[in-house]
Design a protein around this motif. Structure first.
Motif, PDB file in Angstrom:
ATOM      1  N   LYS A  94       6.729   2.929  -6.327  1.00 34.61           N
ATOM      2  CA  LYS A  94       6.118   4.236  -6.030  1.00 34.61           C
ATOM      3  C   LYS A  94       4.638   4.169  -6.395  1.00 34.61           C
ATOM      4  O   LYS A  94       4.254   3.477  -7.347  1.00 34.61           O
ATOM      5  CB  LYS A  94       6.791   5.328  -6.871  1.00 34.61           C
ATOM      6  N   CYS A  95       3.831   4.918  -5.677  1.00 37.71           N
ATOM      7  CA  CYS A  95       2.390   4.937  -5.932  1.00 37.71           C
ATOM      8  C   CYS A  95       2.100   5.562  -7.309  1.00 37.71           C
ATOM      9  O   CYS A  95       2.617   6.641  -7.625  1.00 37.71           O
ATOM     10  CB  CYS A  95       1.698   5.748  -4.836  1.00 37.71           C
ATOM     11  N   LYS A  96       1.246   4.879  -8.090  1.00 36.45           N
ATOM     12  CA  LYS A  96       0.915   5.391  -9.430  1.00 36.45           C
ATOM     13  C   LYS A  96       0.086   6.655  -9.342  1.00 36.45           C
ATOM     14  O   LYS A  96       0.112   7.501 -10.226  1.00 36.45           O
ATOM     15  CB  LYS A  96       0.145   4.327 -10.215  1.00 36.45           C
ATOM     16  N   ALA A  97      -0.662   6.810  -8.218  1.00 36.07           N
ATOM     17  CA  ALA A  97      -1.542   7.973  -8.097  1.00 36.07           C
ATOM     18  C   ALA A  97      -0.793   9.203  -7.583  1.00 36.07           C
ATOM     19  O   ALA A  97      -0.956  10.297  -8.110  1.00 36.07           O
ATOM     20  CB  ALA A  97      -2.705   7.642  -7.159  1.00 36.07           C
ATOM     21  N   CYS A  98       0.023   9.043  -6.551  1.00 36.66           N
ATOM     22  CA  CYS A  98       0.604  10.238  -5.916  1.00 36.66           C
ATOM     23  C   CYS A  98       2.128  10.255  -5.930  1.00 36.66           C
ATOM     24  O   CYS A  98       2.740  11.251  -5.511  1.00 36.66           O
ATOM     25  CB  CYS A  98       0.085  10.376  -4.476  1.00 36.66           C
ATOM     26  N   GLY A  99       2.754   9.154  -6.318  1.00 37.86           N
ATOM     27  CA  GLY A  99       4.209   9.144  -6.455  1.00 37.86           C
ATOM     28  C   GLY A  99       4.982   8.860  -5.169  1.00 37.86           C
ATOM     29  O   GLY A  99       6.207   8.758  -5.193  1.00 37.86           O
ATOM     30  N   ARG A 147       0.842  -1.203   0.000  1.00 31.78           N
ATOM     31  CA  ARG A 147       0.000   0.000   0.000  1.00 31.78           C
ATOM     32  C   ARG A 147       0.879   1.256   0.000  1.00 31.78           C
ATOM     33  O   ARG A 147       1.990   1.262   0.533  1.00 31.78           O
ATOM     34  CB  ARG A 147      -0.947   0.017   1.199  1.00 31.78           C
ATOM     35  N   CYS A 148       0.349   2.305  -0.612  1.00 29.79           N
ATOM     36  CA  CYS A 148       1.028   3.603  -0.634  1.00 29.79           C
ATOM     37  C   CYS A 148       1.007   4.184   0.783  1.00 29.79           C
ATOM     38  O   CYS A 148       0.005   4.062   1.482  1.00 29.79           O
ATOM     39  CB  CYS A 148       0.296   4.526  -1.600  1.00 29.79           C
ATOM     40  N   ILE A 149       2.096   4.832   1.192  1.00 28.44           N
ATOM     41  CA  ILE A 149       2.141   5.368   2.554  1.00 28.44           C
ATOM     42  C   ILE A 149       1.156   6.531   2.747  1.00 28.44           C
ATOM     43  O   ILE A 149       0.796   6.850   3.867  1.00 28.44           O
ATOM     44  CB  ILE A 149       3.563   5.832   2.951  1.00 28.44           C
ATOM     45  N   ARG A 150       0.691   7.142   1.638  1.00 27.42           N
ATOM     46  CA  ARG A 150      -0.314   8.203   1.784  1.00 27.42           C
ATOM     47  C   ARG A 150      -1.723   7.723   1.430  1.00 27.42           C
ATOM     48  O   ARG A 150      -2.640   7.890   2.221  1.00 27.42           O
ATOM     49  CB  ARG A 150       0.029   9.422   0.923  1.00 27.42           C
ATOM     50  N   CYS A 151      -1.905   7.095   0.270  1.00 29.55           N
ATOM     51  CA  CYS A 151      -3.241   6.680  -0.169  1.00 29.55           C
ATOM     52  C   CYS A 151      -3.771   5.534   0.699  1.00 29.55           C
ATOM     53  O   CYS A 151      -4.984   5.382   0.865  1.00 29.55           O
ATOM     54  CB  CYS A 151      -3.241   6.262  -1.630  1.00 29.55           C
ATOM     55  N   ASN A 152      -2.855   4.700   1.203  1.00 29.15           N
ATOM     56  CA  ASN A 152      -3.209   3.682   2.199  1.00 29.15           C
ATOM     57  C   ASN A 152      -4.107   2.560   1.709  1.00 29.15           C
ATOM     58  O   ASN A 152      -4.644   1.821   2.523  1.00 29.15           O
ATOM     59  CB  ASN A 152      -3.878   4.333   3.418  1.00 29.15           C
TER      60      ASN A 152
HETATM   61 ZN    ZN Z   1      -0.440   7.255  -3.121  1.00 27.55          ZN
END
Ligand code: ZN
Ligand code: BJW
Length: 240
Positions: free
Chosen positions: A140-145, A118-123
């Motif tokens: 890296k997260c595809k949505a927020c990087g 999981r992304c550390i921000r989008c979770n």
């Molecule tokens: Zn993210």
């Protein structure tokens, strides 16, 4: 173990149930942390300090888990679930997927899942079987990087969906614990909660866990020795 039509079974499993499939436990000799110190890999601080080391560790764990298959103890629990239906609940501390591969359905991974990230921000957890072993390939997260981490509950983090766990424990009439050292909370405290409620508590493993004194019954034996005979003796609906 005999269950009446009114019994509800709560099962808690730990690393010991996967030991006979070939996955190392955490604290025994040859345990996982022998190669890596727990603080190096299973804390948010370790992740902050060295995400590559953490991803190498979980990549190794993914590789190990992919190489093994469920054993007779995983199968026995799946069989018990078939017999009991929604009067069965399996809470595992394990992050491997051997219970699912044995066909368990009513299962909750309180410490997360090895094959999710999981992304550390989008979770938002997503399925992920990839291995990340070099700095260049760290995800890296595809949505927020921002960086993507393993979907694992590390020390100091709150295990997943504790409300559901406590509510299942609250209505259980039997607690069966298999292959865990009783050293990591809150899971190690489930037997104390069960005891306060006066429900039957049974432990299965080759050696006494740290919280052994809290159990009504401790069955000394490996998971594959002790569980299959129990699963075939279960009488769920009052059949003679
Ligand atoms: Zn993210
Ligand atoms: C066989 C067998 C065979 C062998 N057949 N059996 C001081 C006091 C009390 C608590 C704390 C404290 N300081 C900090 C805490 C809290 C802390 C904690 O418990 N620390 C202890 C070290 C003291 N806990 C946490 O931080 C947890 N979060 C938390 O408490 O949040 C607060 C909160 C809770 C609830 C509501 C609201 C708020 C998080 C804990 C996260 C644990 N994470 C890990 C690593 C991540 C997963 C991974 O990478 O895989 O989870 S640690 C590691 O230990 C892993 C395991 O799931 C967990 C338990 O290990 P397990 O399964 O017991 O394995 P072993 O190796 O210890 O034992 C194996 C057993 O199998 C042995 O008994 C063998 O005999 C047996 N065996 N062969 C059957 N063939």
């Amino acid at each position: 173990m005999r269950l009446t039509p009114h019994d509800r079974l709560f099962v808690l499993t730990g690393a010991g149930i996967s030991a006979e499939s070939g996955l190392a436990t955490f604290r025994g000799s040859g345990g996982l942390w022998n190669g890596y110190r727990v603080e190096e890999v299973a804390t948010p601080e370790a992740w902050q300090a060295d995400p590559l080391l953490v991803w190498r560790f979980y990549s190794m764990r993914r590789r190990d888990a992919l190489a093994v298959v469920p054993n007779a103890a995983h199968m026995a629990l799946a069989h018990i679930e078939q017999e009991l239906g929604d009067r069965f609940y399996l809470c595992t501390q394990n992050v491997d997927d051997l219970h699912e591969r044995a066909s368990s359905c009513r299962i909750h991974h309180m410490h997360g899942s090895l094959f999710q990230s999981r992304c550390i921000r989008c979770n938002l957890p997503f399925a992920d079987h990839s291995l990340y072993e070099t700095a260049a390939t760290l995800p890296k997260c595809k949505a927020c990087g921002l960086p993507v981490r393993p979907h694992i509950v590390w020390f100091g983090e709150i295990p997943l969906d504790m409300d559901a766990i406590y509510s299942e424990l609250d209505r259980a009439t039997v607690l069966l614990v298999v292959g865990t050292s009783g050293s990591v909370y809150p899971a190690a405290g489930f037997v104390h909660i069960a005891r306060q409620r006066g429900i039957r508590t049974i432990y299965i493993g080759p050696e006494e866990p740290l919280n052994a004194e809290a159990f009504d019954e401790v069955i000394l034996g490996t998971a594959t020795e002790a569980l299959p005979p129990i699963s075939t003796r279960i009488i769920p609906t009052g059949r003679p």
